[in-house]
Design a protein around this motif. Structure first.
Motif, PDB file in Angstrom:
ATOM      1  N   VAL A  57     -38.426 -30.865  19.766  1.00 57.50           N
ATOM      2  CA  VAL A  57     -39.738 -30.441  19.273  1.00 57.50           C
ATOM      3  C   VAL A  57     -39.631 -29.979  17.827  1.00 57.50           C
ATOM      4  N   LEU A  61     -41.454 -31.785  14.718  1.00 59.54           N
ATOM      5  CA  LEU A  61     -42.373 -31.038  13.855  1.00 59.54           C
ATOM      6  C   LEU A  61     -41.930 -31.091  12.397  1.00 59.54           C
ATOM      7  N   ARG A  77     -46.338 -38.478  17.808  1.00 60.67           N
ATOM      8  CA  ARG A  77     -45.661 -37.692  18.835  1.00 60.67           C
ATOM      9  C   ARG A  77     -46.220 -36.275  18.896  1.00 60.67           C
ATOM     10  N   ILE A  78     -46.416 -35.628  17.750  1.00 59.28           N
ATOM     11  CA  ILE A  78     -46.897 -34.242  17.774  1.00 59.28           C
ATOM     12  C   ILE A  78     -48.381 -34.156  18.105  1.00 59.28           C
ATOM     13  N   ASN A  79     -49.077 -35.285  18.112  1.00 61.89           N
ATOM     14  CA  ASN A  79     -50.469 -35.300  18.548  1.00 61.89           C
ATOM     15  C   ASN A  79     -50.612 -35.657  20.023  1.00 61.89           C
ATOM     16  N   SER A  80     -49.502 -35.893  20.702  1.00 63.31           N
ATOM     17  CA  SER A  80     -49.520 -36.278  22.103  1.00 63.31           C
ATOM     18  C   SER A  80     -49.619 -35.046  23.007  1.00 63.31           C
ATOM     19  N   GLY A  81     -50.418 -35.143  24.027  1.00 59.81           N
ATOM     20  CA  GLY A  81     -50.572 -34.036  24.969  1.00 59.81           C
ATOM     21  C   GLY A  81     -49.335 -33.830  25.825  1.00 59.81           C
ATOM     22  N   PHE A  83     -46.314 -34.394  25.080  1.00 54.64           N
ATOM     23  CA  PHE A  83     -45.284 -33.779  24.239  1.00 54.64           C
ATOM     24  C   PHE A  83     -45.379 -32.260  24.325  1.00 54.64           C
ATOM     25  N   TRP A  84     -46.595 -31.722  24.249  1.00 53.81           N
ATOM     26  CA  TRP A  84     -46.784 -30.278  24.268  1.00 53.81           C
ATOM     27  C   TRP A  84     -46.661 -29.703  25.684  1.00 53.81           C
ATOM     28  N   VAL A  85     -47.030 -30.469  26.698  1.00 52.23           N
ATOM     29  CA  VAL A  85     -46.842 -30.011  28.079  1.00 52.23           C
ATOM     30  C   VAL A  85     -45.350 -29.882  28.377  1.00 52.23           C
ATOM     31  N   CYS A  87     -43.087 -29.372  26.162  1.00 58.62           N
ATOM     32  CA  CYS A  87     -42.617 -28.243  25.349  1.00 58.62           C
ATOM     33  C   CYS A  87     -42.830 -26.923  26.083  1.00 58.62           C
ATOM     34  N   ILE A  88     -43.982 -26.772  26.706  1.00 55.20           N
ATOM     35  CA  ILE A  88     -44.250 -25.554  27.485  1.00 55.20           C
ATOM     36  C   ILE A  88     -43.274 -25.453  28.647  1.00 55.20           C
TER      37      ILE A  88
END
Length: 105
Positions: A57, A61, A77-81, A83-85, A87-88
């Motif tokens: 991540v 970034l 990639r950083i606009n993908s949902g 990717f952030w799920v 990350c959490i």
């Protein structure tokens, strides 16, 4: 650039991030866990993947927010949902043992 060369470069990036994640897990995270009385036993690969994904991540970034023209894949990639799920999920895997007092995995 050839499509296969791009795939190979992405593969090498992932392998390097996984190797650095393994080193960080064994050299940095394990002593920190042990300092707080948390044993890093069981499915250590889950913690390793969490650390590696957090490094991934940060890497994405760094390259996605840089003003270079050839960073389209990182911006996508950083606009993908997902990717952030993920990350959490990685944050949960790495930091919840401090709250619970034990490694859940």
């Amino acid at each position: 650039m050839n499509g296969w060369l791009k795939v190979f470069i992405r593969f090498i990036e992932c392998v390097i991030i996984l190797a650095i994640g393994l080193w960080v897990t064994n050299s940095i995270l394990k002593p920190i866990y042990e300092q707080y009385g948390i044993m890093l036993l069981g499915n250590v690969w889950v913690n390793w993947f969490g650390v590696s994904y957090l490094l991934f991540v940060w890497y994405s970034l760094l390259l996605g927010l840089s003003p270079v023209k050839e960073n389209k894949i990182y911006k996508q990639r950083i606009n993908s949902g997902i990717f952030w799920v993920l990350c959490i999920g990685a944050i949960y895997v790495v930091f919840v043992p401090f709250v619970k007092g034990e490694n859940l995995f």
